[in-house]
Design a protein around this motif. Structure first.
Motif, short mmCIF file in Angstrom:
data_model
loop_
_atom_site.label_atom_id
_atom_site.label_comp_id
_atom_site.label_asym_id
_atom_site.label_seq_id
_atom_site.Cartn_x
_atom_site.Cartn_y
_atom_site.Cartn_z
N PRO A 142 0.84 -1.21 0.00
CA PRO A 142 0.00 0.00 0.00
C PRO A 142 0.87 1.26 0.00
CG PRO A 142 -0.22 -1.22 2.07
CD PRO A 142 0.69 -1.99 1.19
N SER A 143 0.38 2.30 -0.63
CA SER A 143 1.13 3.55 -0.69
C SER A 143 1.11 4.23 0.68
CB SER A 143 0.51 4.48 -1.74
OG SER A 143 -0.76 4.91 -1.30
N LEU A 144 1.95 5.24 0.82
CA LEU A 144 1.97 6.01 2.07
C LEU A 144 0.61 6.65 2.34
CD1 LEU A 144 5.39 7.92 2.13
CD2 LEU A 144 4.59 6.18 3.71
N ARG A 145 -0.01 7.14 1.31
CA ARG A 145 -1.33 7.76 1.44
C ARG A 145 -2.34 6.75 1.96
NH1 ARG A 145 -5.51 7.73 -1.75
NH2 ARG A 145 -7.04 9.39 -1.71
N GLU A 146 -2.34 5.55 1.40
CA GLU A 146 -3.26 4.50 1.85
C GLU A 146 -2.98 4.12 3.29
OE1 GLU A 146 -2.40 1.59 -1.11
OE2 GLU A 146 -4.03 2.25 -2.44
N ARG A 147 -1.72 4.01 3.65
CA ARG A 147 -1.36 3.68 5.03
C ARG A 147 -1.85 4.77 5.99
NH1 ARG A 147 2.47 -0.47 5.48
NH2 ARG A 147 3.50 -0.98 3.53
N ALA A 148 -1.65 6.02 5.61
CA ALA A 148 -2.09 7.13 6.45
C ALA A 148 -3.60 7.10 6.64
CB ALA A 148 -1.66 8.46 5.83
N LYS B 294 4.74 6.52 12.46
CA LYS B 294 4.22 5.26 11.92
C LYS B 294 4.52 5.09 10.44
CE LYS B 294 0.60 4.52 15.31
NZ LYS B 294 -0.82 4.24 15.53
N LEU B 295 4.56 6.18 9.72
CA LEU B 295 4.81 6.12 8.27
C LEU B 295 6.29 6.15 7.91
CD1 LEU B 295 2.01 8.52 6.96
CD2 LEU B 295 1.98 6.02 7.01
N ALA B 296 7.14 6.54 8.85
CA ALA B 296 8.56 6.73 8.57
C ALA B 296 9.24 5.48 8.02
CB ALA B 296 9.28 7.21 9.83
N ALA B 297 8.81 4.32 8.44
CA ALA B 297 9.45 3.08 7.99
C ALA B 297 9.08 2.73 6.54
CB ALA B 297 9.04 1.93 8.91
N HIS B 298 8.11 3.42 5.99
CA HIS B 298 7.60 3.06 4.66
C HIS B 298 7.92 4.09 3.58
CE1 HIS B 298 5.52 -0.16 6.68
NE2 HIS B 298 5.07 0.72 7.54
N ALA C 177 11.58 10.91 4.54
CA ALA C 177 11.00 12.00 5.31
C ALA C 177 10.23 12.99 4.43
CB ALA C 177 12.10 12.74 6.08
N GLU C 178 10.75 13.25 3.24
CA GLU C 178 10.09 14.19 2.33
C GLU C 178 8.73 13.66 1.88
OE1 GLU C 178 11.06 15.84 -2.04
OE2 GLU C 178 12.67 16.14 -0.56
N GLU C 179 8.68 12.39 1.51
CA GLU C 179 7.41 11.78 1.09
C GLU C 179 6.39 11.77 2.23
OE1 GLU C 179 8.77 8.40 -2.15
OE2 GLU C 179 8.97 7.95 -0.02
N VAL C 180 6.85 11.42 3.41
CA VAL C 180 5.96 11.38 4.59
C VAL C 180 5.41 12.76 4.86
CG1 VAL C 180 5.89 11.00 7.08
CG2 VAL C 180 7.03 9.33 5.61
N ASP C 181 6.27 13.78 4.82
CA ASP C 181 5.84 15.15 5.08
C ASP C 181 4.82 15.61 4.04
OD1 ASP C 181 6.04 17.43 6.77
OD2 ASP C 181 7.11 18.45 5.13
N GLU C 182 5.04 15.22 2.80
CA GLU C 182 4.11 15.58 1.73
C GLU C 182 2.73 14.94 1.96
OE1 GLU C 182 3.80 14.50 -2.95
OE2 GLU C 182 5.76 15.23 -2.24
N VAL C 183 2.72 13.66 2.32
CA VAL C 183 1.45 12.96 2.58
C VAL C 183 0.74 13.58 3.79
CG1 VAL C 183 0.48 10.75 3.37
CG2 VAL C 183 2.12 10.79 1.50
N LEU C 184 1.49 13.88 4.84
CA LEU C 184 0.89 14.48 6.03
C LEU C 184 0.34 15.86 5.73
CD1 LEU C 184 3.41 13.40 8.81
CD2 LEU C 184 1.22 12.36 8.21
N GLY C 185 1.05 16.63 4.91
CA GLY C 185 0.55 17.94 4.51
C GLY C 185 -0.76 17.83 3.75
#
Length: 149
Positions: free
Chosen positions: A4-10, A27-31, A34-42
């Protein structure tokens, strides 16, 4: 059926319960990096799916009947919520006074005044572990029968 993508996991995490931004990032950091995680969280924040204010309010609402303000503040800080957000959540969600909540917690657990210094200390430790202030504990327990306690 790939990963699953980061977005789906979130979205899966947020569907289960509210999360703070910091919790979800951890929780998302392992997948992803940092830049991708920050983008998804934003993006989750933009869509209104992720809100530290909403998380703090829900957390306080769910725990205020069992814990004092100090413990609630400590737990929210540990989960990465900003101090201003914590203050707002505590002010909004803790309608009962701290003394009333402490008295209700004490009544549910013990129900009767301590008979000796040992019982007084046990009850005081319990209330203190729940995050209630010492002055409230003394009021509830009607002052120690033994000043050394």
């Amino acid at each position: 059926m790939g990963e699953p993508s980061l977005r789906e996991r979130a979205i899966r995490h947020l569907a289960r319960r509210e999360h703070s931004r910091s919790e979800l990032a951890r929780k998302l950091a392992a997948h992803g990096d940092a830049e991708e995680v920050d983008e998804v969280l934003g993006r989750m924040s933009e869509l209104g799916l992720l809100s530290d204010t909403r998380f703090a309010g829900a957390w306080v609402r769910g725990k205020a009947g069992r814990f004092g303000a100090a413990r609630l503040r400590r737990e929210l800080t540990r989960r990465g919520v900003a101090a201003e957000t914590i203050d707002e959540a505590l002010a909004a969600e803790c309608g009962d006074s701290e003394l009333d909540r402490a008295r209700a917690v004490w009544q549910a657990k013990f129900g009767s005044a301590p008979g000796d210094a040992r019982k007084w200390a046990r009850q005081a430790r319990f209330l203190q572990s729940r995050g209630f202030a010492s002055d409230l504990i003394r009021k509830i327990l009607k002052e120690s029968p033994d000043e050394s306690a």
